[in-house]
Design an enzyme around this catalytic site. Structure first.
Site, PDB file in Angstrom:
ATOM      1  N   ARG A 175       1.093  -5.543  -5.045  1.00  0.00           N
ATOM      2  CA  ARG A 175       1.243  -6.511  -3.948  1.00  0.00           C
ATOM      3  C   ARG A 175       1.769  -7.843  -4.492  1.00  0.00           C
ATOM      4  NH1 ARG A 175      -0.576  -4.265   0.692  1.00  0.00           N
ATOM      5  NH2 ARG A 175      -2.282  -2.752   0.595  1.00  0.00           N
ATOM      6  N   THR A 193       4.420   2.421   5.765  1.00  0.00           N
ATOM      7  CA  THR A 193       3.045   1.907   5.837  1.00  0.00           C
ATOM      8  C   THR A 193       2.230   2.813   6.749  1.00  0.00           C
ATOM      9  OG1 THR A 193       1.636   0.176   6.786  1.00  0.00           O
ATOM     10  CG2 THR A 193       3.892   0.210   7.566  1.00  0.00           C
ATOM     11  N   ASP A 249      -0.111   1.881   8.370  1.00  0.00           N
ATOM     12  CA  ASP A 249      -0.523   1.065   9.528  1.00  0.00           C
ATOM     13  C   ASP A 249       0.426   1.231  10.712  1.00  0.00           C
ATOM     14  OD1 ASP A 249      -2.337   0.204   7.684  1.00  0.00           O
ATOM     15  OD2 ASP A 249      -1.497  -1.796   7.434  1.00  0.00           O
ATOM     16  N   GLY A 255       0.837  -1.200   0.000  1.00  0.00           N
ATOM     17  CA  GLY A 255       0.000   0.000   0.000  1.00  0.00           C
ATOM     18  C   GLY A 255       0.872   1.251   0.000  1.00  0.00           C
ATOM     19  N   ARG A 269      -5.365  -2.438   9.256  1.00  0.00           N
ATOM     20  CA  ARG A 269      -5.323  -3.900   9.265  1.00  0.00           C
ATOM     21  C   ARG A 269      -5.371  -4.439  10.693  1.00  0.00           C
ATOM     22  NH1 ARG A 269      -1.935  -5.520   4.455  1.00  0.00           N
ATOM     23  NH2 ARG A 269      -3.853  -5.522   3.275  1.00  0.00           N
ATOM     24  N   ASP A 325       5.690  -4.724   5.865  1.00  0.00           N
ATOM     25  CA  ASP A 325       6.256  -6.022   6.221  1.00  0.00           C
ATOM     26  C   ASP A 325       6.290  -6.991   5.038  1.00  0.00           C
ATOM     27  OD1 ASP A 325       3.496  -6.094   6.252  1.00  0.00           O
ATOM     28  OD2 ASP A 325       3.334  -7.360   8.020  1.00  0.00           O
ATOM     29  N   ASP A 370       2.859  -0.566  11.600  1.00  0.00           N
ATOM     30  CA  ASP A 370       2.928  -1.833  12.347  1.00  0.00           C
ATOM     31  C   ASP A 370       4.251  -2.572  12.193  1.00  0.00           C
ATOM     32  OD1 ASP A 370       2.592  -2.488   9.710  1.00  0.00           O
ATOM     33  OD2 ASP A 370       0.977  -3.938  10.027  1.00  0.00           O
TER      34      ASP A 370
END
Ligand code: F6P
Length: 341
Positions: free
Chosen positions: A71, A124, A126, A10, A170, A102, A128
């Site tokens: 992706r 990202t 996210d 993304g 996510r 990741d 994360d």
């Protein structure tokens, strides 16, 4: 040296800025940069182009990635890893910088085990990735979420409604937690802990009885109500990295709140608005510093490493450390908002 670069997974508002920084820095150090198009797909297909400072100079305020993203997972394709290694050799790259989350950096690490010289930049919304306080993209997405909640606040207030806002991330709740705090949400629901709809409704009723004439609920796309078997999914089919497409928890929640409390409720899913638009000032600084660092790591031969930021320091850690597990919101922060009301 000849440095390859790709952007995968993304995108985010800071992707181009990291790209810009590493191209400018590489040029200043007399290195050449070639960009593989659309993430790992470009490596598999041997599609690349040279990038020079005039290609990137204007990108400081431009969201997205001019070299495209996908992706694509080479490890999901028969002979994919071997083909990647061959294509990188044919493109004559001495090192490869991967800008992504990741999945993208996970592929880089697995190729590093086969001798490919890689450096990762965490990117990202996210937020994360392990070992780094922030990933490129998070600051800007946070700004967008905050602005969206500010807007929901005024209309929610006018109509005395409960406004539910579904936020990306996510399996991790950083964007929802920080966005919810910055946007003054009354209730924040994260994937890190399953929530009880009765408790949420009781809390909203209490707030409205105590004088609130509207309220805001920030819910992560990956949040799970105890009543349901798991996350609410928009698309069951998995992508090349095994992810389903999350979505729908906001709508479910809004319907349940209205049914159980009688409070008029609306929901909004921010979706890809969070990934678009220009990078914030903090983002530009972070992405620029990370891009410069990535070139430095290539020069000093420190491979299979990921750039990180810890406090004010830009550093690097082995990819394994950054990738060993998803970075979740720690338990002591999950209920932070409840200290307020
Ligand atoms: O990984 C970043 C992310 O934006 C997640 O927050 C979200 O669930 C997902 O990507 C959406 O992916 P896509 O753009 O492929 O629908």
């Amino acid at each position: 040296m000849r440095i390859g670069v790709l952007t995968g997974g993304g995108d985010s508002p800071g992707t181009n800025v990291a790209l810009r920084a590493l191209v400018l820095r590489a040029a200043k150090r007399d290195h050449q940069v070639v960009a593989f198009l659309d993430g790992w797909k470009g490596v598999l297909n041997g599609e690349f182009r040279e990038l020079v400072p005039t290609d990137v100079r204007e990108l400081i305020a431009v969201g997205g990635t001019i070299i495209g993203s996908s992706r694509t997972n080479p490890f999901n394709t028969e002979g994919g890893p071997e083909l990647c290694i061959r294509q990188l050799r044919e493109a004559k790259v001495d090192a490869l910088i991967t800008i992504g989350g990741d999945d993208t950096n996970g592929v880089a690490h697995r190729l590093a085990e086969h001798g490919v010289k890689v450096v990762g930049i965490p990117q990202t919304i996210d937020n994360d990735l392990g070992a780094t306080d922030y990933s490129v993209g998070f600051h800007s997405a946070l700004h967008t979420v905050t602005e969206a909640l500010d807007r929901l606040r005024t209309t929610g207030h006018s109509h005395h409604r409960v406004m539910v806002c579904e936020i990306m991330g996510r399996d991790s709740g950083w964007l929802t937690l920080f966005g919810g705090l910055a946007g003054g949400a009354d209730i924040i629901l994260l994937p890190e802990e399953h929530f009880d709809i009765d408790t949420v409704c009781a809390e909203l009723k209490r707030l409205h009885q105590e004088g609130a004439d509207y309220s805001i609920v920030a819910v992560a796309e990956g949040a799970v109500p105890q009543e349901l078997a798991g996350q609410v999914v928009e698309e069951e089919e998995r992508d090349a990295f095994g992810h389903v497409r999350l979505g729908g928890i906001g709508k479910w929640l809004a319907q349940e709140i209205e049914k159980r409390t009688g409070l008029e409720t609306r929901d909004v899913t921010l979706g890809h608005l969070q990934r678009g638009g220009p990078p914030t000032a903090a983002e530009r600084v972070l992405a620029t510093r990370m891009g410069i660092k990535a070139v430095g790591l290539c020069e000093s031969g420190q491979f299979d490493m990921m750039v990180v930021v810890r406090g004010l320091e830009i550093g690097a850690v082995p990819m394994t450390e950054a990738l060993q597990q998803n970075r979740m919101v720690p338990p002591e922060l999950v209920h932070l908002n409840e200290l307020l009301g």
